[in-house]
Design a protein around this motif. Sequence first.
Motif, PDB file in Angstrom:
ATOM      1  N   UNK A  49       9.913  17.761   1.345  1.00  0.00           N
ATOM      2  CA  UNK A  49      10.266  16.265   1.791  1.00  0.00           C
ATOM      3  C   UNK A  49       9.440  15.874   2.959  1.00  0.00           C
ATOM      4  N   UNK A  50       9.860  14.444   3.223  1.00  0.00           N
ATOM      5  CA  UNK A  50       8.837  13.962   4.598  1.00  0.00           C
ATOM      6  C   UNK A  50       7.638  13.515   4.331  1.00  0.00           C
ATOM      7  N   UNK A  51       7.099  13.504   3.132  1.00  0.00           N
ATOM      8  CA  UNK A  51       5.707  13.492   2.903  1.00  0.00           C
ATOM      9  C   UNK A  51       5.518  11.858   2.903  1.00  0.00           C
ATOM     10  N   UNK A  52       4.378  11.184   3.616  1.00  0.00           N
ATOM     11  CA  UNK A  52       4.358   9.895   3.691  1.00  0.00           C
ATOM     12  C   UNK A  52       2.987   9.640   2.961  1.00  0.00           C
TER      13      UNK A  52
ATOM     14  N   UNK B 111       6.746  -7.372  -6.439  1.00  0.00           N
ATOM     15  CA  UNK B 111       5.609  -6.244  -6.028  1.00  0.00           C
ATOM     16  C   UNK B 111       4.466  -6.315  -6.987  1.00  0.00           C
TER      17      UNK B 111
ATOM     18  N   UNK C  96       2.936  14.594 -11.872  1.00  0.00           N
ATOM     19  CA  UNK C  96       3.006  12.921 -12.173  1.00  0.00           C
ATOM     20  C   UNK C  96       2.226  12.359 -11.486  1.00  0.00           C
TER      21      UNK C  96
ATOM     22  N   UNK D  81       0.638  -1.315   0.004  1.00  0.00           N
ATOM     23  CA  UNK D  81       0.166   0.068  -0.034  1.00  0.00           C
ATOM     24  C   UNK D  81       0.945   1.270  -0.062  1.00  0.00           C
ATOM     25  N   UNK D  82       2.020   1.291   0.808  1.00  0.00           N
ATOM     26  CA  UNK D  82       2.777   2.641   0.825  1.00  0.00           C
ATOM     27  C   UNK D  82       2.785   3.282  -0.381  1.00  0.00           C
ATOM     28  N   UNK D  83       3.607   2.693  -1.467  1.00  0.00           N
ATOM     29  CA  UNK D  83       3.893   3.298  -2.680  1.00  0.00           C
ATOM     30  C   UNK D  83       2.619   4.148  -3.252  1.00  0.00           C
ATOM     31  N   UNK D  84       1.261   3.454  -3.247  1.00  0.00           N
ATOM     32  CA  UNK D  84       0.294   3.884  -3.814  1.00  0.00           C
ATOM     33  C   UNK D  84      -0.547   5.117  -3.162  1.00  0.00           C
TER      34      UNK D  84
ATOM     35  N   UNK E 253      -0.869   9.734 -12.281  1.00  0.00           N
ATOM     36  CA  UNK E 253      -0.781   8.237 -11.922  1.00  0.00           C
ATOM     37  C   UNK E 253      -2.068   7.832 -11.353  1.00  0.00           C
TER      38      UNK E 253
ATOM     39  N   UNK F 220       6.044   4.247  -9.686  1.00  0.00           N
ATOM     40  CA  UNK F 220       6.101   4.340  -8.205  1.00  0.00           C
ATOM     41  C   UNK F 220       7.382   3.614  -7.765  1.00  0.00           C
TER      42      UNK F 220
ATOM     43  N   UNK G 236      12.426  11.210 -15.378  1.00  0.00           N
ATOM     44  CA  UNK G 236      13.251  10.125 -14.942  1.00  0.00           C
ATOM     45  C   UNK G 236      14.637  10.551 -15.382  1.00  0.00           C
TER      46      UNK G 236
ATOM     47  N   UNK H 133       0.898  12.924  -2.273  1.00  0.00           N
ATOM     48  CA  UNK H 133       1.703  13.871  -3.187  1.00  0.00           C
ATOM     49  C   UNK H 133       0.742  14.392  -4.180  1.00  0.00           C
TER      50      UNK H 133
ATOM     51  N   UNK I   4      -5.603  -6.881  -1.083  1.00  0.00           N
ATOM     52  CA  UNK I   4      -4.586  -5.859  -1.260  1.00  0.00           C
ATOM     53  C   UNK I   4      -3.551  -6.314  -2.137  1.00  0.00           C
TER      54      UNK I   4
ATOM     55  N   UNK J 145       2.756   2.951 -14.632  1.00  0.00           N
ATOM     56  CA  UNK J 145       2.455   3.305 -13.301  1.00  0.00           C
ATOM     57  C   UNK J 145       3.434   2.759 -12.320  1.00  0.00           C
TER      58      UNK J 145
ATOM     59  N   UNK K 243      14.672  11.839  -0.449  1.00  0.00           N
ATOM     60  CA  UNK K 243      13.284  11.548   0.105  1.00  0.00           C
ATOM     61  C   UNK K 243      12.546  10.129  -0.283  1.00  0.00           C
TER      62      UNK K 243
ATOM     63  N   UNK L 259       1.418   6.658  -0.969  1.00  0.00           N
ATOM     64  CA  UNK L 259       2.319   7.910  -0.741  1.00  0.00           C
ATOM     65  C   UNK L 259       1.956   8.804  -2.373  1.00  0.00           C
ATOM     66  N   UNK L 260       1.809   8.228  -3.331  1.00  0.00           N
ATOM     67  CA  UNK L 260       1.538   8.982  -4.571  1.00  0.00           C
ATOM     68  C   UNK L 260       0.261   9.731  -4.471  1.00  0.00           C
TER      69      UNK L 260
END
Lengths: 306, 333
Positions: A55-58, B203, A273, A35-38, A277, B158, A246, A44, B143, B154, B167, A40-41
């Motif tokens: 920075x430091x946004x989770x 992943x 971005x 879940x974290x990457x999703x 996404x 990620x 990138x 953002x 999940x 996508x 960061x 996090x996006x």
Amino acid sequence: MSLLRRLAGKRRGIDDLIFDSVNILLMLILVVVMLYPMLNTLAISLNDATDTVRGGLHILPRSFTTHNYTHVFNEAQVIRAGITSVLRTVVGTGLGVFASAMVAYTISRPHFILKRFTTLAFVLTMYMNAGLIPTYLLNRELGLIGSFWVYILPTLIGVFNLIVIRSFIEGLPETIFESARMDGAGEFVQFFKIALPLAVPVIATVSLFVAVGQWNQWFDVFIYNSSIPELSTLQYELMKVLQSTNTSGGGAADSFADSLGGQVEMVTPQSVRAAMTVVVSVPIIMVYPFLQKYFVKGLTLGGVKG
Amino acid sequence: MAQPVNPIQVKERLKYKDKQKVNLQRPKKGPKYFFRKCKEQKELLWMSVPFLIWLFIFKYLPLGGWVMAFQNFRPARGFLDQEWAGFDNFRFLFGSERFLEIMRNTLAMSIINLVLGFVTAVTLAVLLNELRNITFKRIVQTISYMPHFLSWVVVAGLVSTALSMDDGIINTVLLNLGIIDTPVMWLGVGHYFWGIIGASDVWKSVGWNSIIYLAAMTMIDQEQYEAAEIDGASRMQRIWYITLPGIKPVVVILLIMNIGYILESGFEAQYLLMNSMNMDFAENLDIYVLRYGISMANFSLATAAGMFKTIISFIFLFGANKIAEKLGEARLF
């Protein structure tokens, strides 16, 4: 049986307790990693761009804004690409699944004279792939380059889907078809009035697979239609934004930011971005829990069948 | 003859005639029989022949393009009005240093993905199977399937966000744990690339790939577990002696089938995460074909490389299928 299990549950020793705790811990780690990457996006995309740079946004936005999204939707290209994406998904899924079901029906008929030939001709293409260049040249010769139909025609029937639908129809009791034939029903009637309605679970599964494939495809846009803005799709637009940020940290996403000029609220390549996404992924994530029971059934049907 | 023909009756009549072979005027096989059948099954033919034509045009016709591999193909001229090159393109391909690197990358990434994919999916399935709380199990499953539905575009986004120098979560976690002192530029070092691809692949697809093993586990006889429990077998022993042997047939069949796809190391992940710094480890056969074929318009060399890939895959897939058949396991197709 369940009584035994309940007894065993009460008898659980210390080893069992450790095992369960470790297991649950591992699963929680897995959930976080997934879940974290999703999230996090998502965070953002909903956070003020200048604040994100700190920075430091989770997983939670710090300074909430929908500005990134209004910015994305204000790009004419994004709307146009969205329409093309929806069109190719709807048309590609509709035609593709219909064609697959029709062919699947014919090769499920035990008496069909071309049953073996058709099956073999389709299955063989899973092993024999002409490769990128001959395919590219063929599509050029057919005048498909620069056309919407290059998204639909070359991949109309997937062999795997064909086999899955065929297996399902073969599993239906033959007596239903027989009695229809007694009543004078032809093959078209049997297909539309009997096979299709009964095959709804497998049709739903295959439709989901095809739709996800169509929605997520970007490579055919890149190869065939990259110079035609009208035929671009959301995935390809996102791909261009990602590639430019990138490699050089500039390019398309920067020009998004530059075009803002004197506005108060800024956007950065990173926030644009992220918003893109989310826009691109939400439709798929939305439909999937509803169809989950179908695809698990369909996948095991296609996979473990002997 | 204007009366509608009932296929059942026709079939019955044929069966009857078959029995009286002596009196049968029309032979069972041969063109006459075939055409009569075709007329009978007109509707089925209308349903399938258009798609057989489609199949021929889009899947078989391009195979003719393989002649390009034996030519110095110039797009301006016709297919047969070309300069013939014999096996020069193949000689150049196999002789080049770059091709060796391409093959190394292709096989390395393919094997890493295969092994990592199998181990993680089986492990996840076993752990999910051991969860006692059904609701919790469902949530974890839902999940873990989710990333499968995201596009590689996508996922690549990620991944590069997670690996970013400033960061990125991976660097943040590793710094906090004291494993590294300074942020690492993960995508800038070629040596990390294979691992990154393997991890991204896990992943994206571990949850999805575990479905089939979970399905296989539901087929295991529950009484075995109860008997083992009464005999005092621990959880680990039950997994080791009952669950894993129970799903062994499925694991074996999938492993064999996947070995058939050994040259398919994936394309999208590599292409989207590749940059000038990690390129020497990222470029695989598919990207090579794309680069030579589309970007440099060297159609002949790219076709030769593509043809090489198809032929090797064909041999592997057929071999795999035959082995699976020999082992008496269900073949995939």
